[in-house]
Design a protein around this motif. Structure first.
Motif, PDB file in Angstrom:
ATOM      1  N   PHE A   9       0.847  -1.177   0.000  1.00 13.86           N
ATOM      2  CA  PHE A   9       0.000   0.000   0.000  1.00 13.86           C
ATOM      3  C   PHE A   9       0.887   1.233   0.000  1.00 13.86           C
ATOM      4  O   PHE A   9       1.881   1.290   0.688  1.00 13.86           O
ATOM      5  N   TRP A  40      -6.315  -9.648  -6.135  1.00 12.71           N
ATOM      6  CA  TRP A  40      -6.085  -8.296  -6.621  1.00 12.71           C
ATOM      7  C   TRP A  40      -7.284  -7.390  -6.337  1.00 12.71           C
ATOM      8  O   TRP A  40      -7.124  -6.254  -5.882  1.00 12.71           O
ATOM      9  N   LEU A  41      -8.493  -7.862  -6.590  1.00 11.63           N
ATOM     10  CA  LEU A  41      -9.692  -7.055  -6.386  1.00 11.63           C
ATOM     11  C   LEU A  41      -9.885  -6.696  -4.908  1.00 11.63           C
ATOM     12  O   LEU A  41     -10.206  -5.550  -4.573  1.00 11.63           O
ATOM     13  N   MET A  44      -7.293  -4.049  -3.995  1.00  7.94           N
ATOM     14  CA  MET A  44      -7.675  -2.747  -4.521  1.00  7.94           C
ATOM     15  C   MET A  44      -8.777  -2.127  -3.661  1.00  7.94           C
ATOM     16  O   MET A  44      -8.734  -0.938  -3.332  1.00  7.94           O
ATOM     17  N   ASP A  45      -9.763  -2.926  -3.275  1.00 10.04           N
ATOM     18  CA  ASP A  45     -10.849  -2.448  -2.427  1.00 10.04           C
ATOM     19  C   ASP A  45     -10.320  -2.003  -1.065  1.00 10.04           C
ATOM     20  O   ASP A  45     -10.693  -0.939  -0.562  1.00 10.04           O
ATOM     21  N   CYS A  47      -7.312  -1.000  -0.280  1.00 11.88           N
ATOM     22  CA  CYS A  47      -6.560   0.242  -0.478  1.00 11.88           C
ATOM     23  C   CYS A  47      -7.505   1.430  -0.585  1.00 11.88           C
ATOM     24  O   CYS A  47      -7.293   2.467   0.046  1.00 11.88           O
ATOM     25  N   SER A  48      -8.524   1.288  -1.392  1.00 10.49           N
ATOM     26  CA  SER A  48      -9.482   2.366  -1.608  1.00 10.49           C
ATOM     27  C   SER A  48     -10.151   2.783  -0.302  1.00 10.49           C
ATOM     28  O   SER A  48     -10.299   3.975  -0.027  1.00 10.49           O
ATOM     29  N   GLN A  53      -3.374   3.415  -2.496  1.00 10.82           N
ATOM     30  CA  GLN A  53      -3.447   2.783  -3.807  1.00 10.82           C
ATOM     31  C   GLN A  53      -2.394   1.690  -3.891  1.00 10.82           C
ATOM     32  O   GLN A  53      -1.343   1.769  -3.254  1.00 10.82           O
ATOM     33  N   LEU A  54      -2.707   0.661  -4.664  1.00 10.08           N
ATOM     34  CA  LEU A  54      -1.742  -0.411  -4.868  1.00 10.08           C
ATOM     35  C   LEU A  54      -0.521   0.134  -5.591  1.00 10.08           C
ATOM     36  O   LEU A  54      -0.643   1.000  -6.464  1.00 10.08           O
ATOM     37  N   THR A  56       2.354   0.409  -8.220  1.00 10.53           N
ATOM     38  CA  THR A  56       2.540   0.065  -9.620  1.00 10.53           C
ATOM     39  C   THR A  56       4.038  -0.001  -9.878  1.00 10.53           C
ATOM     40  O   THR A  56       4.747   0.983  -9.661  1.00 10.53           O
TER      41      THR A  56
END
Length: 77
Positions: A9, A40-41, A44-45, A47-48, A53-54, A56
């Motif tokens: 994160f 992954w989903l 992402m959730d 993190c949100s 954010q994940l 990159t």
């Protein structure tokens, strides 16, 4: 390949949990949580929800910095 699943994160605020902030040798800070496995989903959730954010990995130097950081934290891989 990593022996464990890690979720990285990136964000501005320290959160109270079993995860910790780490600083890579390139100066970037990463919030790393290794106690929960996410797909992954889900990652992402999560993190949100936390205003993060994940990470990159968009450059070989970032990959090298993260690899070095993860090896220093998790010596088992």
């Amino acid at each position: 390949m990593l022996a464990k699943s890690f979720v990285l994160f990136v964000g501005l605020f320290q959160l109270a949990s079993a995860a910790y902030w780490y600083k890579a040798n390139d100066g970037n800070e990463y919030f790393i949580e290794a106690s929960t496995n996410y797909n992954w989903l889900q990652a992402m959730d999560q993190c949100s929800r936390q205003g993060l954010q994940l990470v990159t990995i968009d450059h070989p130097s970032k990959n090298a910095a993260l690899t070095t950081l993860l090896r220093s934290i998790f010596t088992s891989f």
